[in-house]
Design an enzyme around this catalytic site. Sequence first.
Site, PDB file in Angstrom:
ATOM      1  N   GLU B  49       0.867  -1.180   0.000  1.00 26.00           N
ATOM      2  CA  GLU B  49       0.000   0.000   0.000  1.00 26.00           C
ATOM      3  C   GLU B  49       0.902   1.228   0.000  1.00 26.00           C
ATOM      4  OE1 GLU B  49      -3.549  -1.876   2.816  1.00 26.00           O
ATOM      5  OE2 GLU B  49      -2.705   0.092   3.284  1.00 26.00           O
ATOM      6  N   ASP B  60      -5.810   9.480  10.599  1.00 24.32           N
ATOM      7  CA  ASP B  60      -4.474   8.960  10.845  1.00 24.32           C
ATOM      8  C   ASP B  60      -3.893   9.434  12.164  1.00 24.32           C
ATOM      9  OD1 ASP B  60      -3.684   7.270   8.619  1.00 24.32           O
ATOM     10  OD2 ASP B  60      -4.017   9.060   7.403  1.00 24.32           O
TER      11      ASP B  60
END
Lengths: 409, 266
Positions: B49, B60
């Site tokens: 990824e 995040d």
Amino acid sequence: MKLRKKIPLIDQHDHNGFWGGKFGGSFIPETLKKPVEDLTREFSKLRNNKKFLKKRDYYFKNYIGSPTSLVKLENLSNHLGGAQIWAKVVSEANGGAHKIYNATVHALICKAMGKKYIVGDTGAGYAGKMLSMAAKKFGLKCKIFMGAKDIKRQKPNCDAMRKNGAEIVPVYSGSQTLVDAVSECMRYWVSNCDTTHMCVGSTVGPNIFVKICGWSTAQISRELKIQITQEFKKIPKKIKLINCVGGGSSAYGFWSEFIDFKKSRIELIGVEAGGPKNSKLHAAPLSRNAKIGILHGAASYVCQNNEGQINDTESISAGLDYPGVSPIHCFLKDTKRARYTYATDEEALKAHVMVTKFEKLNPSLEPSHAFAEAIKIAPKLSKDTIIIVNSCGDAKKDRDILKERLGKN
Amino acid sequence: MSSLINRAFSNAKNENRPALLTYTVAGDNTKKKSLEILKSISNYVDICELGFPHNTPIADGGQIQTSAYRAIKNGIKINDVFSIAKNFKKIKKNKPIILMGYYNMIYQYNENKFLEKCKKSKVDGLIVVDLPYPENKNFASKCKKKGINFIQLVSPTTSQIRLKKIIKDSHDMIYYISMLSTTGGKLKVSPKKILEKYNKIKKQNKSKNVVIGFGITEKTIKSLKKADGLVVGSAICKEISKSIEKRQNAVTNVTNIVKRLKNKIL
């Protein structure tokens, strides 16, 4: 794109949550889908629940101190000549700004949902201060996310938050201002949404938060409509409602009852933060033609670069220092119902000086942006034009900045 | 023909282990370095990824934020992300690569142009953190038409009804978020509980590959090895930060941690 009449603007979105087909929505991580859906369901129940409305009205009156007064600024009007300038002194509300409406409603919702923890973001510190007050009042544990830069420049409000027992979580990422505080608050909610309620401090964020906030601040224009009718016997022919716009919660609250009127009769003017005079940075996505982007879960005009990175903003007023803006203001802009402009830091300061010189009024730097526009246009307007400025915050919190910039206490 | 992503999962299954997925941020800390890291770790990883960094990442945690800010500061642009992917695929043509990021970047680039570019760079899949179901329906079907996997996310808060719909609308891979957290949080749910929920997802449709991510480190990876795949992101970003701080070789250090992760699930 068209506005509909007789339906509150907050409800004029499609089933995906978009106003005008493209502003708003809910761009959220999967984890937040359920809490947002729960909140949406709960709010739509509560706003139709007579007992809840009674409770809201009770606290608006007895806790917030509604209605706040509408006063004529006789000296300022005489000095400038032209239009009559009035102020709706929303800063009389408990805590000193309009943010108390949204905070109180969120605390009531939090209680109704059986949650004990409430978190919120703040820029100028007013949203945080009010949330900490409401949390204390209703027995909730409260955490406030605030950019480290804002903590420094809005100390009086930070002191108040701590006094109310809230924990201030400093945010050091990015520009260390409101935009980062909102991001960090959302991250916290992602991690704690099972026990915690989140209050977004303005009419921004995922669709439901725009609605709850707008529903709360709309109290301002309900009062204003009654006051205008009492003062002038009927609604005058030429009115201009001027309000500062950061996220846009006070402006929506100030205008909501008047959106159905013709623009030629009641003009709505939003004043954004133009930043320092010679700076390229600003916080004025509407009046300086930013592109549509997605920020904090909603599509709106956003100060950003070509790649979609959110721009740093700069304004003397922490409360307006935000790169995005409410989707409902984007909708009002594109339907041309409201007109948006900006005032620079210097213009806002000058307006603050002039207003405080002539009147017993101490508007904070946010509404000083709105006064700057009023001062600019009043002399050119006829005597029967009524300008009303929403003086939505008190300058006590700006003590340090004003001292630094103006050398006064 | 089966997608590269599907094949990566069956390869791992044949070896009786979960697939190992890593997440690194494109351009962290430079374009060149991030490509080198990618090339090196891909020898031990089944699916890579690659994050396209955004400066307002609402889901995040600290480690990935730091990596993203560092990459942006060093001037990474979306077109650089594509060129990193393209260069990677030139030498690792059978290694699937998934781009991951926030929707505003795609929106500004233009959805169609973005997908066209993905196709040209041989990107195999996309994860868009803030474009949930059903808002992603239109975009997901555009991806499918282009032969790009749109990877749906499922979380502990996803209801049963929603779960069914999401799985029905998913392509080859589903990403299960282990707990209520941003990326890089400490695993606050027991592996047993995570796998219970994981099994519920699997039961809906056995043919879908379900990976687990968030909170996976060298310490926790072994306990979840029953899954089809496991994603490690923050632990790797942290290693990059540490290497930079200590002026050590990030490529070597990150490769070592990935090797250790792999050994734990063999």
